[in-house]
Design a protein around this motif. Structure first.
Motif, PDB file in Angstrom:
ATOM      1  N   TRP A   1       0.837  -1.203   0.000  1.00 42.76           N
ATOM      2  CA  TRP A   1       0.000   0.000   0.000  1.00 42.76           C
ATOM      3  C   TRP A   1       0.872   1.255   0.000  1.00 42.76           C
ATOM      4  N   ARG A   2       1.911   1.246   0.863  1.00 44.14           N
ATOM      5  CA  ARG A   2       2.798   2.411   0.959  1.00 44.14           C
ATOM      6  C   ARG A   2       3.591   2.632  -0.332  1.00 44.14           C
ATOM      7  N   ALA A   3       3.954   1.547  -1.002  1.00 44.50           N
ATOM      8  CA  ALA A   3       4.783   1.644  -2.199  1.00 44.50           C
ATOM      9  C   ALA A   3       3.960   1.465  -3.472  1.00 44.50           C
ATOM     10  N   GLY A   4       2.667   1.595  -3.384  1.00 44.57           N
ATOM     11  CA  GLY A   4       1.795   1.373  -4.527  1.00 44.57           C
ATOM     12  C   GLY A   4       2.157   2.190  -5.746  1.00 44.57           C
ATOM     13  N   ASP A   5       2.675   3.373  -5.545  1.00 46.20           N
ATOM     14  CA  ASP A   5       3.043   4.226  -6.682  1.00 46.20           C
ATOM     15  C   ASP A   5       4.266   3.697  -7.416  1.00 46.20           C
ATOM     16  N   ARG A   6       5.016   2.804  -6.794  1.00 49.93           N
ATOM     17  CA  ARG A   6       6.205   2.241  -7.438  1.00 49.93           C
ATOM     18  C   ARG A   6       5.917   0.926  -8.159  1.00 49.93           C
ATOM     19  N   TYR A   7       4.726   0.388  -7.993  1.00 50.26           N
ATOM     20  CA  TYR A   7       4.374  -0.867  -8.660  1.00 50.26           C
ATOM     21  C   TYR A   7       4.175  -0.616 -10.145  1.00 50.26           C
ATOM     22  N   ASP A   8       4.841  -1.426 -10.948  1.00 55.36           N
ATOM     23  CA  ASP A   8       4.737  -1.320 -12.399  1.00 55.36           C
ATOM     24  C   ASP A   8       4.223  -2.649 -12.941  1.00 55.36           C
TER      25      ASP A   8
END
Length: 163
Positions: free
Chosen positions: A39-46
């Protein structure tokens, strides 16, 4: 994305963690921590780089590694203290002396090193959690633990040889 990950892969993540840790509560913690980190790193998921399942398992693998490292390090600290015991002491008096020695030695090292050791070893918290709370990188925290333990060993060995 975190909710979807939990709904689709939570049970599988749990089985993975349980197989590696052999501890129901720890396996549940792994799943929870994996989802929180996702959830915290969701913006980094590709999604072009890896599937959601692959990404979540990479996170879970790191969480399991953190737990195993914390367990190993927690097991090392009593061994370090045990090695410093005097042969003529009773178990109880040696335990009290050991606790006093460690407390005294912790007071000799820097605040940053002491905090790193107390949080990771004595409170058995993951490096990622402690690093996030302290606002430092995991590698910085690992360095603080390494150097802090070295200072503790030096301080306690000097204290024991002075006796």
């Amino acid at each position: 994305m975190a909710r979807e990950g939990y709904e689709r892969h939570g049970a599988e993540l749990y089985r993975y963690a349980l197989a590696r840790l052999a501890d129901d509560a720890a396996a549940q913690d792994v799943v929870q921590e994996t989802i929180v980190r996702a959830w915290r790193a969701g913006d980094r998921y590709d999604p072009a780089a890896a599937s959601l399942r692959t990404w979540l398992f990479a996170i879970a693998r790191n969480v399991v590694a953190d737990i195993l490292t914390a367990r190993r390090r927690a097991a090392e600290l009593p061994a370090l203290v045990h090695d410093l015991r005097k042969d003529h002491m009773s178990d109880h008096s040696a335990g009290v002396a050991d606790a006093d020695l460690v407390t005294w030695a912790l007071g000799l090292i820097s605040h940053d090193h002491r905090t790193a050791i107390v949080e990771t070893y004595l409170r058995d918290r993951s490096y990622a959690d402690v690093a996030a709370d302290l606002g430092v990188s995991v590698s910085t925290l690992r360095s603080r633990v390494f150097h802090g333990l070295r200072q503790l060993r030096q301080a306690t060995s000097e204290m024991v040889t002075d006796r």
